[in-house]
Write an enzyme that holds these catalytic residues in place. Sequence first.
Site, PDB file in Angstrom:
ATOM      1  N   HIS A   1      -3.681   8.439   0.148  1.00  0.00           N
ATOM      2  CA  HIS A   1      -3.798   7.012  -0.142  1.00  0.00           C
ATOM      3  C   HIS A   1      -5.236   6.534  -0.168  1.00  0.00           C
ATOM      4  CE1 HIS A   1       0.536   6.872   0.495  1.00  0.00           C
ATOM      5  NE2 HIS A   1       0.507   5.709  -0.124  1.00  0.00           N
ATOM      6  N   GLY A   2      -6.105   7.196   0.532  1.00  0.00           N
ATOM      7  CA  GLY A   2      -7.498   6.751   0.480  1.00  0.00           C
ATOM      8  C   GLY A   2      -8.393   7.593   1.335  1.00  0.00           C
TER       9      GLY A   2
END
Lengths: 353, 505
Positions: free
Chosen positions: B340-341
């Site tokens: 996700h990041g």
Amino acid sequence: MTKKIVLILCFLSVAMAVFLLIGAKSKKIGYKFLTHDKGGDISYGDLYALSGLTDFKFPIPIVNYTSATTLDEADVITLGDSFFQAKFETKSMPDLLADNLKLKVFDPHEILGNPLVYLTEHNYQKGKPKIVIVETVERYAIKRMISYNEKINTTKKSGIRQKINDSAYEIFDQTNVNYFFKYNIFLNPIWLWLNNLEFKTLGITNHNISRYSTNPPMLFYSEEVDFDTNQHLYDHPEVYIQNIKNLKDTLKKKYNLDMIYVIIPNKYTIYNYLDKNGSYNNFLPKIQTELSKNNIDYTDLYSLYSQYAKTANAKLLYYPNETHFTAAAKELLVNELSKKIQEYRITKGYIDK
Amino acid sequence: MNATASATASQIGIFKIIMTFNSVIFLIFFPLVTFLYFTIPHKYRWFLLLSASIFFYMSFVPKYIFILALTILIDYIAGIYLEKSIGQRKKWFLILSLLANGGILFFFKYFGFFDHNLDKLAALLHWRNPIPDLKILLPIGLSFHTFQSMSYTIEVYRGRQKAEKNLGIFALYVMFYPQLVAGPIERPQNLLHQFYEKHEFNLQRMGSGLRLMIWGFFKKIFIADRLAVFANQVFNNVYDYHGISLLIAVIFFAFQIYCDFSGYSDIAIGAAEVMGFKLMKNFNRPYISQSISEFWKRWHISLSTWFKDYVYIPLGGSRVGLYHLSFNLLITFLISGLWHGAKWTFVFWGLLNGIYLIVGNFTDTWFKKINFAGLKKFPALNNVWQISSTFTLTCFAWIFFRANTFNDAFYVIKNIFIGWKNFPDQLTNHYFIHENIFIGQYPGSFALATIAIMSLLISEHYRDKIASNHLLLKPWIRNLIYIALVFLIFCFGEFKDQQFIYFQF
């Protein structure tokens, strides 16, 4: 029946898509279908254009005058942004300055970030000492201060590479598409109606206008109101003052230009008291303290405008439907700058005392 | 402090406005592409879609098309050789393909994160990090199309998918524009064959697709983008808020991310459906889940099934002892968090969800035995309790997902309970209401935000009843509702060029 309606809707959406594409990409054709300000002698303000709110539609006359002074013959050079290009009610700031000082003032009529880029690109040669006014509006001050330290790229791209870049930009950039979508004669009335309906029913403006006042009427641009989102930057302006100092030193050393720095306050900075929940983060006083500490000459427009705005019968310093300042504000700035420039010309030996 | 932060975006030619589903250019792009799709002969349609997808992708950063082309070429060749090869050679081709995809993903998405952490480690050890800061801009949709491409090579390796011999069709599979930038992450068995099928113009299917798109736009522009104004204001300035403001921001963000992401998925699925393509469902009312385990069966289904099939199950899945299973869950969710990041807060968010599932597994039997507060006698109440407790746990995890730093997240957690003692008295204070409940926005905007959440909850809760309601099945009533939605989108929607949250992944 439903089938026919759906097919008609499909046809209309395709036709609209083709119309928008041609109108956006072909300026010649698109121009004929625009409703927005097409130049001329009257403007209704950039904030009206962004918001479409009829309660704030006031005409502002434009003065069409451009001076013919060249860079080489000028006594004073002004390098700024749209505030120095604005010709609402009176001539632009540099032209007013020229009239007041009875000197030749050059302005490139371009919105500039880093002044050194302009001087490098136009191959300005060091000559007799001149005064350069470097101006920025408050909301872009930090961004421009950062740019003063960036490497200036003087190598031009090769012909083919430049052509590819330009073509890519032409094809993929959508600024014109967005503009034509909003301001074409078919959709603009709908856009205006929807905006005004939202405003009248819920008091909500669009994202470009985050604050407003109705009494007196005043629109505030979102970028002015929300420009302190990166609080750290604005809490530590001293980090960026070094860039201004370097700019000042480079202008003197490389071009023999004595700099006066001008930061024009945001409208919200001066008129935030019209917003019942308004406040100001004191960005300008903080910056000005640092400018003084580093012996950088500037005009204290924040104090000048703030004090004037609160006097009885004071004229508006900014238009209700514009981000830019009025003739009254320009007059104050011209007087202040004229005093400073005359002082400079004497103290720096441009003219005899 | 680096005072020379240069505008990376302007250096590599990014445009001020990019093509997303909620951009004006998409309103031109979609009807034209769809019109041409049904007008031209079937054998040229794949080429049209591929050209449209290339244009869609290049509207972000044109030169990044070469990176996408490279990954497509690598996996196209890998797929062909994987099918031909056997034994160890076959394994090597898979490894090479996965390494190539992983390498590109690492370079563009995680290099900066890696370098930044190396800087911190170097500072600790008093040595200089020799790796320069490259300021790389993440290509749009990289995580999504990389995973979609990887699933292709894995399925070919497993013998569950034949290698695609047509490079153009394979390229289209990887970069089919409706799902290119934020999913759903498709499987080759579902999508590839559809590019060979002839799709006739079908009014009913078009209507269904357009209705789904309208609902997606409604969720994104009317709900998500309006909630974003509040959530962003608080989360970007957490130290200015406490108590009710933080609670509102957390709840608003929970619905913002749901509407943003599921809205995008709906638009993608709807746009594909208009042209006759069936994409997989990506969200199934996750906030009515009665457990975290159920939540992950309803949230971002394409990603969670990807991780289940290609990470969790190869690690052993649930066919192992409880402790090994827990380890598998932890690894899977740590990777999911990282996907996700490139930030430790995302990793922690993943870890938290993994821990939730592990604790759930360990306490499952115990919970089934006890009758908490006697609620089992009242099934409806029990459902409410389970849904609200699952939602609370999810929101707690979202704090880490959204907060800019760990300090911000811990501040939110610590201060969300502060200031409630005087809350009833403060409700008469106009300034308090404006700053802490309306979060500095106009009352009308806050009212719209709460109406938006209520309308979402009602429509999702009663979705099945609505779908089977005789009255609402009448075409003219349904069409009227959708016209009303379009009106609400354009009149009261938030058009601030708000990017889709999952864009950054």
